[in-house]
Design an enzyme around this catalytic site. Structure first.
Site, short mmCIF file in Angstrom:
data_model
loop_
_atom_site.label_atom_id
_atom_site.label_comp_id
_atom_site.label_asym_id
_atom_site.label_seq_id
_atom_site.Cartn_x
_atom_site.Cartn_y
_atom_site.Cartn_z
N ASN A 86 -11.58 16.03 -0.34
CA ASN A 86 -11.48 14.58 -0.21
C ASN A 86 -11.99 13.81 -1.43
O ASN A 86 -11.55 12.70 -1.69
CB ASN A 86 -12.27 14.16 1.05
CG ASN A 86 -12.52 12.67 1.09
OD1 ASN A 86 -11.61 11.89 1.38
ND2 ASN A 86 -13.75 12.24 0.76
N TYR A 151 -4.24 8.54 -12.08
CA TYR A 151 -4.53 8.72 -10.65
C TYR A 151 -3.26 9.19 -9.94
O TYR A 151 -3.30 10.15 -9.15
CB TYR A 151 -5.03 7.39 -10.06
CG TYR A 151 -5.40 7.45 -8.59
CD1 TYR A 151 -6.60 8.01 -8.18
CD2 TYR A 151 -4.56 6.91 -7.62
CE1 TYR A 151 -6.95 8.04 -6.82
CE2 TYR A 151 -4.89 6.94 -6.27
CZ TYR A 151 -6.09 7.50 -5.88
OH TYR A 151 -6.43 7.54 -4.53
N ALA A 154 -2.51 12.80 -10.87
CA ALA A 154 -3.44 13.74 -10.22
C ALA A 154 -3.08 13.90 -8.75
O ALA A 154 -3.05 15.02 -8.21
CB ALA A 154 -4.88 13.24 -10.36
N ILE A 184 -6.67 1.82 2.38
CA ILE A 184 -7.69 2.04 3.42
C ILE A 184 -8.95 1.25 3.04
O ILE A 184 -9.33 1.19 1.87
CB ILE A 184 -8.03 3.56 3.50
CG1 ILE A 184 -6.75 4.41 3.66
CG2 ILE A 184 -9.01 3.84 4.65
CD1 ILE A 184 -5.89 4.09 4.86
#
Ligand code: NAD
Length: 244
Positions: A86, A151, A154, A184
């Site tokens: 995570n 980002y 990845a 989120i």
């Protein structure tokens, strides 16, 4: 008792995963890097409620620290049944402004970490002929985001990693899946302005951003017997923001 190792679990989606797995009677390992106070507070709160938890410091982009994280987990709990990759960081900027060091950092924390932790955990799962790995990607890994090229790259890499590894370790009864959340409500988005948040909600068919609990529940499902025939898949809880 089964054991779940969750990287980057001091706050946000990782912390919610720790709570969900602990409540389902897992030993949970709360990995953290810098947020020691938050990780210790979560560990203490779970133990106070009668659950089994251990906070372990490790920068998951560094191989020696990952080795320590996994060996301490096995020393404490004997095995690792579930791995939730995570930990992640976000970066905003146009590609022409991104230094090589910045690129390496984003790729190492978001993608190389998934390789390092998985590689260290797999021998224990292969030995048991059982295991579940859930990798956290992003909608931007599916569709790409302007000014978030490293980002997005990845997180797309995390999806490719998931698909390829699921084929490699399926015969050992190890399932590998991926969750690619939309927007989120965690610290990752704390710098978004009210206008930016309103715009994101407006573009989301369900009209709101998601909660870290909603993502944790899907991760918990993917690790459960209910998902025993699911591997190599990407589930994108995003309120309809991205439909692919
Ligand atoms: P967050 O910033 O609250 O959590 C990220 C966690 O990763 C933190 O606990 C942080 O300490 C940890 N971390 C960072 N670098 C680390 C390292 N080198 N070693 C160990 N731990 C490290 O944000 P979050 O939203 O809970 O993010 C969790 C995951 O969800 C990330 O992979 C993120 O990319 C992904 N994600 C988040 C969103 C969102 O909108 N919040 C959307 C899609 C995907």
């Amino acid at each position: 008792m089964k054991t779940a190792l969750i990287t980057g679990a001091s706050r946000g989606i990782g912390a919610e995963c720790a709570k969900v797995f602990a409540k389902d009677n897992y030993n949970v390992v709360i990995n953290y890097n810098n947020s020691e106070n938050q990780a210790r507070a979560l560990e203490e709160s779970l133990i106070r409620q009668g659950f089994s938890a251990k906070a372990i410091k490790a920068d998951v982009s560094k191989e020696d620290e990952v080795g320590y994280l996994v060996s301490e987990t096995v020393k404490a709990f004997g095995s690792i049944d579930v791995l939730v990759n995570n930990a992640g960081i976000w970066h905003f900027g146009v590609l022409t402004d991104i230094s090589s060091d910045c690129w390496d950092h984003i790729i190492n924390v978001n993608l190389k970490s998934v390789f390092l932790v998985t590689k260290a955990v797999l021998p224990y799962m292969i030995n048991k002929k059982e295991g579940s790995i859930i990798n956290v990607s992003s909608i931007w890994g599916l569709v790409g985001a302007s000014c978030e090229v490293p980002y997005s790259a990845a997180k797309a890499g995390v999806i490719g990693f998931t698909k390829a590894l699921s084929k490699e370790v399926g015969p050992s009864n190890i399932r590998v899946n991926c969750v690619a959340p939309g927007v989120i409500g965690t610290d990752m988005n704390k710098d978004l302005s009210d206008e930016e948040l309103a715009d994101l909600k407006d573009k989301t068919p369900l009209g709101r951003i998601g909660s870290p609990e909603e993502i944790a529940k899907i991760i918990r499902f993917l690790a459960s017997d209910g998902a025993s025939f699911i591997t190599g898949q990407v589930i994108s809880p995003n309120g309809g923001f991205v439909i692919y």
